[in-house]
Design an enzyme around this catalytic site. Structure first.
Site, PDB file in Angstrom:
ATOM      1  N   ASP B  52      -9.020  93.158  23.741  1.00 32.23           N
ATOM      2  CA  ASP B  52      -8.636  93.128  22.336  1.00 32.23           C
ATOM      3  C   ASP B  52      -7.884  91.891  21.862  1.00 32.23           C
ATOM      4  O   ASP B  52      -7.601  91.773  20.683  1.00 32.23           O
ATOM      5  CB  ASP B  52      -7.826  94.364  21.995  1.00 32.23           C
ATOM      6  CG  ASP B  52      -6.696  94.574  22.988  1.00 32.23           C
ATOM      7  OD1 ASP B  52      -6.434  93.668  23.784  1.00 32.23           O
ATOM      8  OD2 ASP B  52      -6.096  95.643  22.932  1.00 32.23           O
ATOM      9  N   ARG B 282       0.041  96.027  19.117  1.00 29.05           N
ATOM     10  CA  ARG B 282      -1.282  96.086  18.489  1.00 29.05           C
ATOM     11  C   ARG B 282      -1.236  96.631  17.079  1.00 29.05           C
ATOM     12  O   ARG B 282      -0.180  96.998  16.567  1.00 29.05           O
ATOM     13  CB  ARG B 282      -2.198  96.953  19.353  1.00 29.05           C
ATOM     14  CG  ARG B 282      -2.489  96.349  20.698  1.00 29.05           C
ATOM     15  CD  ARG B 282      -3.455  97.184  21.488  1.00 29.05           C
ATOM     16  NE  ARG B 282      -4.579  97.606  20.644  1.00 29.05           N
ATOM     17  CZ  ARG B 282      -5.567  98.381  21.046  1.00 29.05           C
ATOM     18  NH1 ARG B 282      -5.577  98.836  22.269  1.00 29.05           N
ATOM     19  NH2 ARG B 282      -6.539  98.713  20.220  1.00 29.05           N
ATOM     20  N   TYR B 290       0.323  96.577  30.164  1.00 35.21           N
ATOM     21  CA  TYR B 290      -0.274  96.302  31.464  1.00 35.21           C
ATOM     22  C   TYR B 290       0.818  96.521  32.496  1.00 35.21           C
ATOM     23  O   TYR B 290       1.857  95.843  32.449  1.00 35.21           O
ATOM     24  CB  TYR B 290      -0.769  94.853  31.547  1.00 35.21           C
ATOM     25  CG  TYR B 290      -1.989  94.570  30.701  1.00 35.21           C
ATOM     26  CD1 TYR B 290      -3.244  95.009  31.113  1.00 35.21           C
ATOM     27  CD2 TYR B 290      -1.890  93.861  29.515  1.00 35.21           C
ATOM     28  CE1 TYR B 290      -4.372  94.739  30.359  1.00 35.21           C
ATOM     29  CE2 TYR B 290      -3.019  93.581  28.753  1.00 35.21           C
ATOM     30  CZ  TYR B 290      -4.260  94.027  29.176  1.00 35.21           C
ATOM     31  OH  TYR B 290      -5.370  93.764  28.429  1.00 35.21           O
ATOM     32  N   PRO B 367      -7.268  90.704  32.800  1.00 33.67           N
ATOM     33  CA  PRO B 367      -7.315  90.716  31.345  1.00 33.67           C
ATOM     34  C   PRO B 367      -6.032  90.246  30.672  1.00 33.67           C
ATOM     35  O   PRO B 367      -6.013  90.051  29.461  1.00 33.67           O
ATOM     36  CB  PRO B 367      -7.556  92.203  31.037  1.00 33.67           C
ATOM     37  CG  PRO B 367      -6.923  92.937  32.166  1.00 33.67           C
ATOM     38  CD  PRO B 367      -7.016  92.040  33.359  1.00 33.67           C
TER      39      PRO B 367
END
Lengths: 675, 675
Positions: B52, B282, B290, B367
């Site tokens: 994202d 977000r 994470y 990521p």
């Protein structure tokens, strides 16, 4: 009445006319969760032509509903205004150029986009928000109102549905589109090819299954947004006051083939003896020309011109004469029309505060200043939240009187400006100082520049009323309506926020989110959702004394019976009626949301969503976009701050010290009912 | 082959996998009018979770296709990066904070939005442009490829369809959504309630009428964008090189309830002895964590961890330990997963330049740097226009070799960076300078800051090739592939545009439209439509000598057989293959489009649309947004200017003087075929 018509359905609001004014009203109702029906006798929305200038303030309003970005993406932004005048020897030349929108007044600049796209944005927004709020706002086309009656006895009963309307659902034959009636539907191949993909569906007639039938509906409120020939107005027996002028103008929307250098700028062109024109550059290579038609004269008796003799060829010919020696041709004409300027204002904007009129139904004037659609939309923007509050029984019905007081006054000012501007624009340039019949082009420029602020929509200054706590005479500052009544109006302390005049739209400066550091224009948080806002300028919260003031202010607000608690239902979030937004002036990096601000200023959200991180802002410098001058911009003391109450439509209502809890109490007692 | 399978249908391009890489490729093909089928075995697009982060360069690319505005409206903009480290006494504290995106590198900043929304924007854009260009790009879900074969004999025939695939249209039973297989589809009530209205339609399975049937399709090109477990890659027999690491990480997408102060900032958190985590704030109040899972260890023999034992509760518990003494809870979990970092790069990116691999199919890595989706999309952004040019026979097939040369090199660089970054992030902080097993947090910061430019996507510098005319060794600057062949590469005169390095994306500065005065970022005119661009820095056109140079340059371009005419079909607009955009440096108000610029620079448009007013720009100060420093920014001499050729993907390909017509000629002879 209910006994007579037992088959009647009920709805909170009926809006007659799905043009920009009606759509703006429906948008408010969709955002605030009101049940409404928006009716239009036309079968489809507008696809071409019509009004198209979008002022700064209009775009701010669009942003508050969430679709200014679509305008920004599609519209033509006008940067420059040029004045073309005859030289001393009579040759047309560029005399002046200056910014079309005065520098520094808004983040938005005057932009141009045809009305059909704007209607599309409204419709999409209504659909989205009606679903989110459960508003149930329906847009129904091919529906003609046949009668309207108000039950005067129940007019003041907040639970009543005193307005009864009979509606006819038109058959396909009856529903001949307005556009083909007007004689101006030129629409060559460009029309469909220019159509955005999201518009093509609207060309298909949708059947409602009710064609040819009649229906009775009872409403709490009805708003006539049905244009200059308003059916609602004529049913109420209200009039427009004013006269048509001698000036006949033609309008051409074309893709020009020309060597005129300023065809992509807004221009006024005064030729020596062949009339005037205005150039309005538009999206998709289009240009709108407003062209004076000197050869078409109004009938001496009726004062009205015979418009049937006017053709696009005639308008082009007049434009060519005015623009000579430059050449002008076109192969693509998108739309054209002709009009005779008529400057008129309605005598009354409502009947019993149950049936209202808005937009062209209560004011008409020349289109060249790009005012019509904007002022119309701002009428219903002023009205929508007030109706919503009354339907929801949040507010006393008395606030509805402020609609006429505020908006009729604006219409009167608009007509006065338009009168002056039209005369100067339509007149022949003076040959010299002795030529008194001619127009002094220096005066034209002066009026134009004075008018630019007016035209931006940002100079609106609503008068003293139960919604605007300021000094002076409410009647003189409005249109004469009594909008104070028994309310105790406490004067605001204007000096605490020098650049936020009470009655004007609350200005905007860049602030940072305290938690994430993201820069925002503060105005982006003044969303049109029906809530009042209290902007707490918390000052320097790292100072012990100021920290104490802020905590005391919060404690007062949290007391039972406070200005906040009195109007907020116990089962609703503390921010649901009045939202508190904080701007502090301490350094962001020396401040912590959870340590330095009482929970009231960043409340725990419902449904286990954690702290609200989007309520506390700071006047500090951002990483990428500078600034840290919001307090200076608002004219607020950085140490001590102040408190500002802002209406749901973004206009400043009250200003006080952190200790002026009584003032805040009086203000909200006037605007809102106790729960 | 045609004889064997007579029922085969033909298509220009088949794309396997409708994730971001596949969608990016389909978007190129929609914009350039290529016939393509985008196939995915999943029934719906992604709605939650997944990659994202959106880098600067990715957003620039979105803008070039026309949907960066949708990201800007919905995404969370990350302003700040905080580093939380143990104090000398072991207590977690904020050690540093700095801008998440380096200041000044781009108009865009790193933003976060879930992959499902990005896929929605792609799909809408593909639909819109496929209709405009008549591309016929279909997106087909529930389609599984069964076999793929390349006819090597016709591989170099530009008219051939050498790739044959057998496809199976899945039945409803076969088409179990990928998401529910992965075991990570937590999706509480938040899932559907967070779904945007334009997504709800995608939840409904659409039947194609072909369920359960097989089909043969022949294609000119096939691109495997089918992820880390790529079916296309395994069919080709290609491998990924690299190893899994020891680090196991969990991912939680939650609405946190916490007193951790930086929950709305991107943070790295190194605890003293309880592992590390990263906070990614977000949209819609979500936060991605994470979390290092020290308790889950990979199997000593296989090197792989047993992920079945991992639950969201375990991930939360690990996060709570790392964040102590701060508290962390949640009620809403949107999505979660766990992964073991594996850093691998594909050995080959294509077979015979007929079947290509892109995205996760040829590189996998951690990521946390927000790289994966971005590098994947940029793979197919690099490839799409090259395939389009070959399908349209505008370009020689040799240009396709530059895909592997340019993108495999990027993947190698990415893996090297990720290796260093992951090790520093996953390691325990060093207790002191003598603690060599621990991670030096100062070094972590150094690597992070060095990596920020890399992570922005703006440091990409493609090597010398037939598309990039610069000095040096093509093999050393790429991945070793020969991308020059017999082409005569003329070195660019880099010193003429000092800040536009050949091989890097052409930078952007504000310029004004000469005609309307509107400010634009010049990059906004570098649209991804498949055209090369020649940027004519025309210099000071009010100087007689320079005016002459510009006129001569235009005359040369208009000669038969010129670099412009050779590649442009006679029946097409002069700008249809190579578009000339002019930036001059004279004062805007002293310059006139029609007088001071040859017609070639503002050509008459087709279909009687008049002059093109959107080709000539000026480096001057705007009314509202300052500037006039574009020449300075680009590093171009204001008097003499220069000429820059820009590839369809926005990378600088050649720089020369106005007199270097031969260089321009060589450049386009390498990139394009004669008509």
């Amino acid at each position: 009445m209910p006994g007579v018509m037992p088959e009647a359905s009920k709805t909170d609001v009926v809006i007659v006319g799905a043009g920009p004014a009606g759509l703006m009203l429906a948008t408010w109702l969709a955002h605030t969760g009101i049940h409404a029906r928006l009716l239009d006798k036309r079968q489809t929305k507008i696809f071409t032509g019509q009004a198209d200038g979008l002022q700064c303030r209009t775009q701010e309003i669009f942003e508050s509903f969430g679709f200014a970005d679509r305008v920004a993406k599609e519209a033509y932004k006008m940067e420059e205004f040029s004045m073309w005048n005859p030289s001393p020897s009579g040759v047309l030349r560029r005399d002046e150029r200056f910014p079309d929108t005065p520098v520094g007044i808004s983040r938005f600049h005057e932009s141009v986009l045809h009305q059909g796209r704007i209607e599309r944005f409204f419709l999409d927004n209504i659909g989205k928000y009606a679903e989110m709020t459960g508003a149930g706002v329906s847009v129904e086309r091919g529906v003609l109102p046949l009668s309207i009656e108000i039950d005067e006895e129940t007019a003041e009963d907040p639970d009543a549905y005193p307005v009864t309307m009979v509606l006819r659902h038109l058959t396909e034959e009856e529903a001949t589109p307005e556009q083909s009636k007007s004689g101006s539907g030129v629409e060559d191949g460009l029309f469909r090819s220019n159509l955005a993909p999201d518009d093509t569906a609207d060309l298909v007639r949708r059947t409602s299954g009710k064609e040819g039938r009649e229906e009775v509906v009872r409403a709490k409120y009805v708003v006539g947004c049905d244009g200059a020939h308003s059916w609602v107005r004529s049913q109420l027996g209200f009039r427009l006051e004013g006269e048509p002028t001698d000036y006949i103008w033609g309008v051409l929307d074309i893709v020009p083939i020309t060597n005129f250098p300023d065809i992509r700028n807004r221009c006024s062109v005064h030729s020596e003896a062949s009339g005037s024109l205005m150039v309005i550059p538009r999206e998709n290579s289009l240009v709108r020309l407003y062209v004076q038609l000197n050869e078409v004269q109004p009938d001496a008796e009726t004062g009205r011109a015979d418009r049937t003799s006017i053709t696009p060829e005639k308008i082009l010919k007049a434009a060519q004469k005015t623009l000579a020696p430059y050449t002008l041709e076109y192969k693509h004409c998108h739309w054209w029309t002709a009009y005779q300027i008529g400057q008129r204002v309605g005598t009354q904007f409502s009947k019993l505060e149950r049936v209202f009129l808005a937009g062209d139904a209560v004011h008409t004037h020349s289109p060249k200043a790009g005012q019509g659609m904007n002022v119309s939309m701002q009428d219903s923007y002023n009205l929508g939240w007030k109706i919503a509050h009354c339907v929801q029984k949040k507010a006393p019905r008395s606030i509805l009187k402020t609609y006429q007081s505020e908006r009729r006054r604006i219409a009167q000012d608009l007509i006065a400006f338009d009168h002056k501007f039209s005369r100067l624009f339509s007149g022949r340039p003076a040959k010299d100082a002795a030529d008194e019949a001619g127009v002094d082009l220096k005066e034209f420029k002066r009026v134009f520049l004075q008018g630019a602020m007016f035209a931006s929509g940002l100079s609106v200054d609503y008068g003293r009323s139960m919604l605007v706590f300021k000094e002076g005479s409410a009647k003189e500052q409005g249109d004469g309506t009594d909008v104070v009544g028994n309310v105790k109006v406490v004067a605001s302390k204007q000096e605490l926020a020098k650049n936020c005049p009470v009655g004007m739209r609350f200005p905007t400066f860049q602030v940072l989110n305290q938690s994430g550091g993201r820069p925002w224009q503060f105005q982006q948080w003044l969303k049109s959702d029906g809530r009042y806002r209290v902007v707490l300028f918390a000052g320097n919260v790292k100072d012990t004394i100021q920290q104490k003031r802020v905590r005391t202010w919060c404690e007062e607000a949290e007391k039972e019976g406070s200005w906040l608690k009195r109007h907020t239902p116990k089962d609703k979030a503390i921010n649901s009626i009045i939202e508190i937004l904080t701007i502090h002036s301490s350094a962001r990096k020396e401040t912590e949301l959870l340590d330095d601000f009482p929970a009231l200023l960043h409340p725990l959200r419902e449904n286990d969503m954690g702290w609200d991180y989007e309520k506390v802002f700071v006047d500090d410098v951002s990483y990428h976009h500078g600034d840290g001058r919001a307090y200076e911009g608002y004219g607020v003391d950085k140490a001590r701050g102040c408190v500002v109450a802002v209406r749901p439509d973004g206009y400043t209502g009250f200003i006080g010290e952190l200790e002026d809890v009584d003032g805040l109490d009086s203000y909200f007692a006037a605007c809102l009912l106790d729960v």
